[in-house]
Design an enzyme around this catalytic site. Structure first.
Site, PDB file in Angstrom:
ATOM      1  N   ALA A  71       0.843  -1.197   0.000  1.00  0.00           N
ATOM      2  CA  ALA A  71       0.000   0.000   0.000  1.00  0.00           C
ATOM      3  C   ALA A  71       0.877   1.245   0.000  1.00  0.00           C
ATOM      4  O   ALA A  71       1.654   1.465   0.925  1.00  0.00           O
ATOM      5  CB  ALA A  71      -0.911  -0.005   1.221  1.00  0.00           C
ATOM      6  N   TYR A  88      -9.975   0.958   4.351  1.00  0.00           N
ATOM      7  CA  TYR A  88      -9.310   2.204   3.974  1.00  0.00           C
ATOM      8  C   TYR A  88     -10.269   3.058   3.132  1.00  0.00           C
ATOM      9  O   TYR A  88     -11.406   2.668   2.891  1.00  0.00           O
ATOM     10  CB  TYR A  88      -7.978   1.892   3.282  1.00  0.00           C
ATOM     11  N   LEU A 119      -4.223 -17.245   3.640  1.00  0.00           N
ATOM     12  CA  LEU A 119      -3.801 -18.566   4.113  1.00  0.00           C
ATOM     13  C   LEU A 119      -3.789 -19.601   2.991  1.00  0.00           C
ATOM     14  O   LEU A 119      -4.337 -20.696   3.132  1.00  0.00           O
ATOM     15  CB  LEU A 119      -4.659 -19.015   5.301  1.00  0.00           C
ATOM     16  N   GLY A 140       0.958 -14.513   0.722  1.00  0.00           N
ATOM     17  CA  GLY A 140       1.521 -13.424   1.505  1.00  0.00           C
ATOM     18  C   GLY A 140       2.536 -13.890   2.525  1.00  0.00           C
ATOM     19  O   GLY A 140       3.738 -13.986   2.261  1.00  0.00           O
TER      20      GLY A 140
HETATM   21  C1  LIG Z   1       2.931  -7.721   7.022  1.00  0.00           C
HETATM   22  C2  LIG Z   1       1.648  -7.584   6.240  1.00  0.00           C
HETATM   23  C3  LIG Z   1       1.371  -6.384   5.598  1.00  0.00           C
HETATM   24  C4  LIG Z   1       0.215  -6.254   4.818  1.00  0.00           C
HETATM   25  N1  LIG Z   1      -0.003  -5.097   4.113  1.00  0.00           N
HETATM   26  C5  LIG Z   1      -1.004  -5.039   3.205  1.00  0.00           C
HETATM   27  C6  LIG Z   1      -1.101  -3.972   2.288  1.00  0.00           C
HETATM   28  O1  LIG Z   1      -0.225  -3.106   2.189  1.00  0.00           O
HETATM   29  N2  LIG Z   1      -2.169  -3.939   1.454  1.00  0.00           N
HETATM   30  C7  LIG Z   1      -3.120  -4.926   1.461  1.00  0.00           C
HETATM   31  O2  LIG Z   1      -4.081  -4.852   0.688  1.00  0.00           O
HETATM   32  N3  LIG Z   1      -3.013  -5.992   2.286  1.00  0.00           N
HETATM   33  C8  LIG Z   1      -1.971  -6.077   3.122  1.00  0.00           C
HETATM   34  N4  LIG Z   1      -1.814  -7.200   3.883  1.00  0.00           N
HETATM   35  C9  LIG Z   1      -2.704  -8.348   3.663  1.00  0.00           C
HETATM   36  C10 LIG Z   1      -2.054  -9.329   2.668  1.00  0.00           C
HETATM   37  O3  LIG Z   1      -1.939  -8.743   1.379  1.00  0.00           O
HETATM   38  C11 LIG Z   1      -2.870 -10.622   2.539  1.00  0.00           C
HETATM   39  O4  LIG Z   1      -4.125 -10.297   2.005  1.00  0.00           O
HETATM   40  C12 LIG Z   1      -3.050 -11.308   3.885  1.00  0.00           C
HETATM   41  O5  LIG Z   1      -1.819 -11.389   4.587  1.00  0.00           O
HETATM   42  C13 LIG Z   1      -3.625 -12.714   3.732  1.00  0.00           C
HETATM   43  O6  LIG Z   1      -2.779 -13.519   2.933  1.00  0.00           O
HETATM   44  P1  LIG Z   1      -1.714 -14.580   3.596  1.00  0.00           P
HETATM   45  O7  LIG Z   1      -2.502 -15.458   4.514  1.00  0.00           O
HETATM   46  O8  LIG Z   1      -1.165 -15.319   2.409  1.00  0.00           O
HETATM   47  O9  LIG Z   1      -0.682 -13.790   4.328  1.00  0.00           O
HETATM   48  C14 LIG Z   1      -0.685  -7.335   4.711  1.00  0.00           C
HETATM   49  C15 LIG Z   1      -0.417  -8.526   5.390  1.00  0.00           C
HETATM   50  C16 LIG Z   1       0.752  -8.665   6.118  1.00  0.00           C
HETATM   51  C17 LIG Z   1       1.046  -9.988   6.776  1.00  0.00           C
END
Ligand SMILES: Cc1cc2nc3c(=O)[nH]c(=O)nc-3n(C[C@H](O)[C@H](O)[C@H](O)COP(=O)(O)O)c2cc1C
Length: 358
Positions: free
Chosen positions: A60, A185, A303, A325
């Site tokens: 972001a 947001y 996840l 992620g």
């Molecule tokens: C450290 C961190 C920072 C994140 N920052 C953003 C972001 O900048 N913009 C966004 O849309 N989602 C953000 N997310 C959400 C991730 O893009 C993702 O949707 C979320 O972690 C679920 O996926 P995962 O289980 O594979 O981690 C963030 C998640 C984490 C862990």
């Protein structure tokens, strides 16, 4: 065995080498607090491109200073920031990954302490460098400072700011942009009746609540041209009675499609505190619903930690790509590992490391 994860995907003029992508993840690493990328960003994003990702979406990135979640967020409202993105984008390209950037305005959830490096959380007081937040309505997110409602002419400025950042993204060499309309947001705040109680043309009906996002989409398209994919990240449900539902989001996705959006990145929640049934692949049915009923490509996220799990999501038609992620943070070679797991022969392991693979 199918290898859908490694099937290229073409959207407009861009072909992704595979369908394992890195979603935006805030690093809170702009220690100078000027929105300019730091060495951390080059290494962090570069490592995941080197590790085989088909696309890397930069975290972001604020379209205006007051649109940052914290003072340590990236920004893209000036040319110094733009120029500092160029070597990052060049390196992603050198590794064969498509480079995307998430353009964002944090609205009422801006001006907070960063997630790490401090033991304080919540709103950063103005006396300590914080700022007055803005939103569709003067309704606070629980535990954060009260925002000020934007005037109509300020809304027009938000649209112009997204467009200017989209133009700078292209100048920096990014291949596609993602508009952040999720996680509570600013753009999500306008979409959801839980945070938007306006009585002008930006509030009330679903069409009015979607107006700002559609204006941002149109202004972004005007800057990026016809060949560049535009993604929108949505929270498909507020997980709350009276908030946005999957049906609402499917209707919105149809409008976004008719405005030329190429893919919906399907997340959920974040606009109000809610009980979210978190578990493996917990948002993929949302991506599937939007893909099927709005007939638009989707990316699934949340996840998705295992290669076979990702392959299953594509094989069952739930999404066109997966976003990995936190598992990509744990293992920046996730896509290379997935190729091993699926026994698929890729030709983009780093040549420098050939002795590790021979
Ligand atoms: C450290 C961190 C920072 C994140 N920052 C953003 C972001 O900048 N913009 C966004 O849309 N989602 C953000 N997310 C959400 C991730 O893009 C993702 O949707 C979320 O972690 C679920 O996926 P995962 O289980 O594979 O981690 C963030 C998640 C984490 C862990």
């Amino acid at each position: 065995m199918s290898h859908l994860l490694f099937e290229p995907l073409t959207l407009r003029g861009l072909t992704f080498r595979n369908r394992i992508w890195v979603p935006p993840m805030c690093q809170y690493s702009v220690t100078r607090e000027d929105g300019v990328p730091a060495p951390w960003h080059t290494v962090h994003y570069g490592s995941m491109a080197r590790g085989g990702a088909g696309a890397v979406i930069v975290e972001a990135t604020g379209v205006v200073p007051e649109g940052r979640i914290s003072a340590r967020d990236l920004g893209l409202w000036n040319d110094e920031q733009r120029d500092a993105f160029v070597p990052i984008v060049d390196f992603l390209h050198s590794q064969g990954a498509a480079a995307g950037i998430q353009l964002a305005h944090a609205g009422r959830k801006a001006s907070t302490f960063p997630e790490w490096g401090t033991d304080r959380s919540g709103s950063l007081p103005e006396s300590e460098g914080g700022w007055q937040t803005v939103a569709p309505s003067a309704l606070a997110f629980e535990g954060l400072a009260e925002p000020r409602a934007l005037t109509e002419s300020e809304i027009a400025e938000v649209v112009r700011a997204f467009a200017a950042s989209a133009r700078r993204s292209m100048e920096a060499g990014f291949d596609f942009v993602e508009i952040h309309a999720a996680h509570g947001y600013l753009l999500h705040e306008f979409l959801s009746p839980l945070s938007n109680t306006r009585t002008d043309s930006y509030g009330g009906s679903p069409e009015n609540r979607a107006r700002l996002l559609l204006e941002v989409v149109d202004a972004t398209r005007a800057e990026v041209g016809d060949e560049v994919p535009v993604f929108v990240r949505l929270s498909a449900t507020d997980w709350t009675e009276g908030g946005l539902s999957l049906d609402d989001t499917i209707e919105l996705a149809g409008w976004l499609k008719s405005h030329g959006v190429d893919l919906i990145d399907v997340s959920s929640g974040g606009n109000v505190l809610a009980q979210i049934p978190v578990g493996p692949g917990y948002q993929t049915t949302l991506a599937a619903g939007i893909r099927e009923r709005a007939d638009i490509p989707t990316a699934a996220v949340g996840l998705i930690n295992e290669p076979f799990q990702g392959e299953h999501i594509l094989a069952t038609g739930q999404a066109d790509a997966i976003l990995v992620g936190r598992e990509y943070l744990r293992d920046p070679n996730f896509a290379l590992r997935a190729a091993d797991a699926l026994r698929f022969d890729i030709d983009y392991r780093p040549a420098q490391y050939h002795r590790a693979y021979s």
